[in-house]
Design a protein around this motif. Structure first.
Motif, PDB file in Angstrom:
ATOM      1  N   ASN A  68      -4.845  -4.566  -7.949  1.00  0.00           N
ATOM      2  CA  ASN A  68      -3.776  -5.452  -8.403  1.00  0.00           C
ATOM      3  C   ASN A  68      -3.853  -6.804  -7.697  1.00  0.00           C
ATOM      4  O   ASN A  68      -3.102  -7.713  -8.020  1.00  0.00           O
ATOM      5  CB  ASN A  68      -2.403  -4.819  -8.172  1.00  0.00           C
ATOM      6  N   GLN A 117      -1.483   4.748  -3.182  1.00  0.00           N
ATOM      7  CA  GLN A 117      -0.099   4.643  -3.643  1.00  0.00           C
ATOM      8  C   GLN A 117       0.181   5.551  -4.835  1.00  0.00           C
ATOM      9  O   GLN A 117      -0.576   5.545  -5.815  1.00  0.00           O
ATOM     10  CB  GLN A 117       0.226   3.205  -4.063  1.00  0.00           C
ATOM     11  N   ILE A 119       2.824   5.221  -6.847  1.00  0.00           N
ATOM     12  CA  ILE A 119       3.445   4.463  -7.939  1.00  0.00           C
ATOM     13  C   ILE A 119       2.443   3.626  -8.725  1.00  0.00           C
ATOM     14  O   ILE A 119       2.646   3.378  -9.914  1.00  0.00           O
ATOM     15  CB  ILE A 119       4.594   3.593  -7.399  1.00  0.00           C
ATOM     16  N   THR A 120       1.378   3.199  -8.108  1.00  0.00           N
ATOM     17  CA  THR A 120       0.382   2.406  -8.836  1.00  0.00           C
ATOM     18  C   THR A 120      -0.857   3.247  -9.156  1.00  0.00           C
ATOM     19  O   THR A 120      -1.166   3.487 -10.326  1.00  0.00           O
ATOM     20  CB  THR A 120      -0.022   1.150  -8.031  1.00  0.00           C
ATOM     21  N   GLU A 142       1.279  -4.234   5.048  1.00  0.00           N
ATOM     22  CA  GLU A 142       1.311  -4.214   3.599  1.00  0.00           C
ATOM     23  C   GLU A 142       1.986  -5.458   3.051  1.00  0.00           C
ATOM     24  O   GLU A 142       2.772  -6.101   3.737  1.00  0.00           O
ATOM     25  CB  GLU A 142       2.041  -2.966   3.104  1.00  0.00           C
ATOM     26  N   GLY A 145       5.546  -6.459  -1.973  1.00  0.00           N
ATOM     27  CA  GLY A 145       5.705  -5.578  -3.131  1.00  0.00           C
ATOM     28  C   GLY A 145       5.353  -4.138  -2.818  1.00  0.00           C
ATOM     29  O   GLY A 145       5.997  -3.201  -3.309  1.00  0.00           O
ATOM     30  N   THR A 146       4.335  -3.953  -2.000  1.00  0.00           N
ATOM     31  CA  THR A 146       3.929  -2.606  -1.611  1.00  0.00           C
ATOM     32  C   THR A 146       5.000  -1.957  -0.742  1.00  0.00           C
ATOM     33  O   THR A 146       5.247  -0.755  -0.854  1.00  0.00           O
ATOM     34  CB  THR A 146       2.578  -2.644  -0.868  1.00  0.00           C
ATOM     35  N   LYS A 147       5.653  -2.743   0.087  1.00  0.00           N
ATOM     36  CA  LYS A 147       6.727  -2.192   0.924  1.00  0.00           C
ATOM     37  C   LYS A 147       7.859  -1.653   0.054  1.00  0.00           C
ATOM     38  O   LYS A 147       8.449  -0.614   0.358  1.00  0.00           O
ATOM     39  CB  LYS A 147       7.249  -3.253   1.890  1.00  0.00           C
ATOM     40  N   ASN A 149       7.435  -0.509  -3.037  1.00  0.00           N
ATOM     41  CA  ASN A 149       6.880   0.723  -3.608  1.00  0.00           C
ATOM     42  C   ASN A 149       6.957   1.880  -2.618  1.00  0.00           C
ATOM     43  O   ASN A 149       7.245   3.012  -3.000  1.00  0.00           O
ATOM     44  CB  ASN A 149       5.425   0.523  -4.034  1.00  0.00           C
ATOM     45  N   ARG A 150       6.689   1.602  -1.351  1.00  0.00           N
ATOM     46  CA  ARG A 150       6.708   2.662  -0.333  1.00  0.00           C
ATOM     47  C   ARG A 150       8.113   3.252  -0.174  1.00  0.00           C
ATOM     48  O   ARG A 150       8.261   4.456   0.052  1.00  0.00           O
ATOM     49  CB  ARG A 150       6.216   2.142   1.020  1.00  0.00           C
ATOM     50  N   ILE A 152      10.320   3.520  -2.550  1.00  0.00           N
ATOM     51  CA  ILE A 152      10.496   4.402  -3.714  1.00  0.00           C
ATOM     52  C   ILE A 152       9.645   5.659  -3.555  1.00  0.00           C
ATOM     53  O   ILE A 152      10.075   6.767  -3.893  1.00  0.00           O
ATOM     54  CB  ILE A 152      10.151   3.642  -5.014  1.00  0.00           C
ATOM     55  N   GLU A 153       8.438   5.503  -3.005  1.00  0.00           N
ATOM     56  CA  GLU A 153       7.549   6.642  -2.774  1.00  0.00           C
ATOM     57  C   GLU A 153       8.195   7.687  -1.881  1.00  0.00           C
ATOM     58  O   GLU A 153       7.967   8.885  -2.069  1.00  0.00           O
ATOM     59  CB  GLU A 153       6.239   6.187  -2.119  1.00  0.00           C
TER      60      GLU A 153
END
Length: 173
Positions: A68, A117, A119-120, A142, A145-147, A149-150, A152-153
């Protein structure tokens, strides 16, 4: 939520049995870049990663970096590792995956996606019917945006653990 469960979970790319993948008909491997192959602040591959890609090439795999991240970020790895790449891939959306199927003429059963990840990387692979392989992130550094996602993960991991489907640090093939 099962769509977030990887087919395989390993500590790192170096713990995956690629000979086993080959026996199961995998011909193409899509690698996430950031925190799967290298930390986000590393700008060039090291000797270990270069040797690793040579090993995969010797086994006959088509290797593609599917990221990405921007072209500027991905290009040096594409060139140094002598692999194909896709940047701004917008995982988990299907467009770049479909383009890879079209360009390289693989069946969904012949592709494995490896990433850090849920989510991706894992969601994208599972939506396409590819073999999904989760690895631990290499670094705690990170992007913003990845933070998100994490965060939510964490909820997804909790759900999957409660149902006995996935637990961090409990690896499987």
């Amino acid at each position: 939520m099962d769509i977030f469960r990887p087919d395989i979970y390993k500590q790192s790319i170096y713990h995956i049995d690629f000979l086993e993948l080959k026996t199961h008909g995998i011909k193409c491997i899509l690698f996430d870049l950031d925190n799967t192959l290298v930390p986000i602040d590393v700008v060039l591959p090291d000797k270990r990663l270069l040797d690793f890609f040579m090993y995969l090439e010797d086994l006959g795999f088509k290797v593609i970096i599917l990221s990405n991240s921007s072209k500027k970020r991905v290009q040096p790895f594409k060139e140094k590792c002598n692999v194909d790449s896709s940047f701004h891939s917008r995982k988990p959306l299907k467009a770049k995956y479909l383009k890879i199927l079209e360009l390289y003429h693989y069946k969904d059963t012949e592709i494995a996606c490896i990433g850090d990840q849920l989510i991706t990387d894992i969601l994208g692979a599972n939506r396409m019917g590819f073999t999904s392989i989760l690895v631990n992130p290499i670094s705690s550094k990170e992007k913003f945006g990845t933070k998100i996602n994490r965060a939510i993960e964490k909820i997804i991991y909790k759900y999957l653990k409660k149902r006995g489907l996935l637990e961090k640090g409990v690896y499987y093939d």
